[in-house]
Structure formats: structure tokens, C-alpha cells
Design a protein around this motif. Structure first.
Motif, mmCIF file in Angstrom:
data_model
loop_
_atom_site.group_PDB
_atom_site.id
_atom_site.type_symbol
_atom_site.label_atom_id
_atom_site.label_comp_id
_atom_site.label_asym_id
_atom_site.label_seq_id
_atom_site.Cartn_x
_atom_site.Cartn_y
_atom_site.Cartn_z
ATOM 1 N N MET A 1 8.492 -18.987 28.460
ATOM 2 C CA MET A 1 7.496 -18.000 28.124
ATOM 3 C C MET A 1 8.008 -17.167 26.956
ATOM 4 N N THR A 2 7.150 -16.955 25.977
ATOM 5 C CA THR A 2 7.499 -16.173 24.809
ATOM 6 C C THR A 2 7.058 -14.728 25.001
ATOM 7 N N ALA A 3 7.920 -13.795 24.621
ATOM 8 C CA ALA A 3 7.581 -12.371 24.738
ATOM 9 C C ALA A 3 6.463 -12.034 23.769
ATOM 10 N N SER A 4 5.511 -11.261 24.232
ATOM 11 C CA SER A 4 4.397 -10.809 23.407
ATOM 12 C C SER A 4 4.687 -9.389 22.936
ATOM 13 N N THR A 5 4.066 -9.005 21.844
ATOM 14 C CA THR A 5 4.274 -7.651 21.335
ATOM 15 C C THR A 5 3.109 -6.732 21.673
ATOM 16 N N CYS A 6 2.155 -7.196 22.467
ATOM 17 C CA CYS A 6 0.971 -6.392 22.761
ATOM 18 C C CYS A 6 1.075 -5.778 24.157
ATOM 19 N N ASN A 7 1.649 -4.595 24.230
ATOM 20 C CA ASN A 7 1.741 -3.837 25.478
ATOM 21 C C ASN A 7 1.664 -2.370 25.086
ATOM 22 N N LEU A 8 0.476 -1.930 24.733
ATOM 23 C CA LEU A 8 0.251 -0.550 24.317
ATOM 24 C C LEU A 8 -0.890 0.004 25.152
ATOM 25 N N LEU A 9 -0.635 1.127 25.808
ATOM 26 C CA LEU A 9 -1.651 1.736 26.653
ATOM 27 C C LEU A 9 -1.949 3.142 26.145
ATOM 28 N N ASN A 10 -3.173 3.345 25.663
ATOM 29 C CA ASN A 10 -3.669 4.665 25.290
ATOM 30 C C ASN A 10 -4.470 5.178 26.467
ATOM 31 N N LEU A 11 -4.192 6.385 26.901
ATOM 32 C CA LEU A 11 -4.772 6.874 28.135
ATOM 33 C C LEU A 11 -4.928 8.381 28.090
ATOM 34 N N SER A 12 -6.100 8.857 28.495
ATOM 35 C CA SER A 12 -6.232 10.296 28.726
ATOM 36 C C SER A 12 -5.865 10.507 30.188
ATOM 37 N N ALA A 13 -5.028 11.511 30.434
ATOM 38 C CA ALA A 13 -4.514 11.699 31.786
ATOM 39 C C ALA A 13 -4.155 13.160 32.016
ATOM 40 N N GLN A 14 -4.041 13.490 33.293
ATOM 41 C CA GLN A 14 -3.681 14.834 33.721
ATOM 42 C C GLN A 14 -2.333 14.772 34.433
ATOM 43 N N ILE A 15 -1.450 15.705 34.126
ATOM 44 C CA ILE A 15 -0.143 15.739 34.792
ATOM 45 C C ILE A 15 -0.340 16.175 36.241
ATOM 46 N N GLN A 16 0.105 15.333 37.166
ATOM 47 C CA GLN A 16 -0.023 15.616 38.591
ATOM 48 C C GLN A 16 1.267 16.088 39.228
ATOM 49 N N ALA A 17 2.397 15.607 38.726
ATOM 50 C CA ALA A 17 3.702 15.982 39.284
ATOM 51 C C ALA A 17 4.750 15.870 38.187
ATOM 52 N N LEU A 18 5.695 16.795 38.187
ATOM 53 C CA LEU A 18 6.810 16.793 37.226
ATOM 54 C C LEU A 18 8.119 16.932 37.986
ATOM 55 N N GLN A 19 9.061 16.058 37.703
ATOM 56 C CA GLN A 19 10.412 16.207 38.247
ATOM 57 C C GLN A 19 11.207 17.091 37.285
ATOM 58 N N ALA A 20 12.397 17.464 37.672
ATOM 59 C CA ALA A 20 13.269 18.242 36.794
ATOM 60 C C ALA A 20 13.749 17.369 35.632
ATOM 61 N N LEU A 21 13.833 17.968 34.458
ATOM 62 C CA LEU A 21 14.379 17.266 33.300
ATOM 63 C C LEU A 21 15.824 16.893 33.619
ATOM 64 N N ARG A 22 16.182 15.649 33.347
ATOM 65 C CA ARG A 22 17.538 15.177 33.614
ATOM 66 C C ARG A 22 18.074 14.520 32.346
ATOM 67 N N TYR A 23 19.302 14.092 32.400
ATOM 68 C CA TYR A 23 19.922 13.444 31.241
ATOM 69 C C TYR A 23 20.539 12.121 31.659
ATOM 70 N N THR A 24 20.371 11.107 30.821
ATOM 71 C CA THR A 24 20.972 9.806 31.085
ATOM 72 C C THR A 24 22.485 9.928 30.879
ATOM 73 N N PRO A 25 23.269 8.936 31.327
ATOM 74 C CA PRO A 25 24.717 8.983 31.084
ATOM 75 C C PRO A 25 25.064 9.112 29.595
ATOM 76 N N ALA A 26 24.165 8.667 28.731
ATOM 77 C CA ALA A 26 24.388 8.780 27.280
ATOM 78 C C ALA A 26 23.956 10.141 26.742
ATOM 79 N N GLY A 27 23.453 11.011 27.628
ATOM 80 C CA GLY A 27 23.055 12.349 27.204
ATOM 81 C C GLY A 27 21.629 12.469 26.682
ATOM 82 N N VAL A 28 20.820 11.450 26.883
ATOM 83 C CA VAL A 28 19.428 11.471 26.421
ATOM 84 C C VAL A 28 18.557 12.145 27.479
#
Length: 101
Positions: A1-28
Motif C-alpha cells: 500500500m502506498t501512502a497518500s498525501t490527502c488527509n486534511l480535515l477542516n472543521l468548525s468545532a467547539q472546545i469541550q475539554a482541555l487538559q493541562a499544557l504539558r511538554y514532550t521529552p524534547a521540550g515541545v
């Protein structure tokens, strides 16, 4: 199977839940959250109400910006879908957004 480049989702949405901001091991910055989408679509000539929630994640500056949004904020989102860590379900990877006031 060949990877496709078409995976883009445009969506209007409402924030329902937020977790605390965290950082990856690389600091991102990383943010796990949940969004709700509600719209009416036309299917086979009939109006169809679509409503669903998606688990979402954002990284970097986008994560920091989403973390500042209040619960219930309306967003116009752009991103892609990927499998969750466990391989079950989908996670919306938010790449950019605009607040809709």
C-alpha cells in the motif's frame, strides 16, 4: 500500500475539554483536548444533523494558543486524523485554527 498525501480535515468545532499544557521529552509544548462538531449536511436530498466529538492534540505554538482558549470557544480548525496511541480510535491533530467569536 502506498501512502497518500490527502488527509486534511477542516472543521468548525467547539472546545469541550482541555487538559493541562504539558511538554514532550524534547521540550515541545503539547495539549490534549476534545472538540464537538455540530452541523447540518445534505445527504441524498435530505438534511442530516451531524454531531460528534473528537479527541484532539496540538503541539508547539498551536498548543500554547489553544490552551489560552476558554471552554466552549468556537474554532475553525485545520489538521489531520491519525490513530490514537493504543491504535484504537482517531485523534485530530490540530495544525492551525482561528477563533470564531
Amino acid at each position: 500500500m502506498t501512502a497518500s498525501t490527502c488527509n486534511l480535515l477542516n472543521l468548525s468545532a467547539q472546545i469541550q475539554a482541555l487538559q493541562a499544557l504539558r511538554y514532550t521529552p524534547a521540550g515541545v509544548p503539547a495539549l490534549d483536548f476534545e472538540v464537538l462538531h455540530l452541523s447540518t449536511q445534505s445527504e441524498a436530498g435530505q438534511a442530516r444533523l451531524t454531531q460528534f466529538t473528537l479527541r484532539a492534540i496540538a503541539f508547539g505554538m498551536v498548543a500554547e494558543q489553544v490552551a489560552k482558549q476558554p471552554l466552549g470557544a468556537q474554532l475553525q480548525c485545520q489538521g489531520f486524523l491519525a490513530a490514537g496511541k493504543s491504535g484504537k480510535g482517531l485523534v485530530y491533530h490540530l495544525q492551525s485554527f482561528e477563533s470564531l467569536f
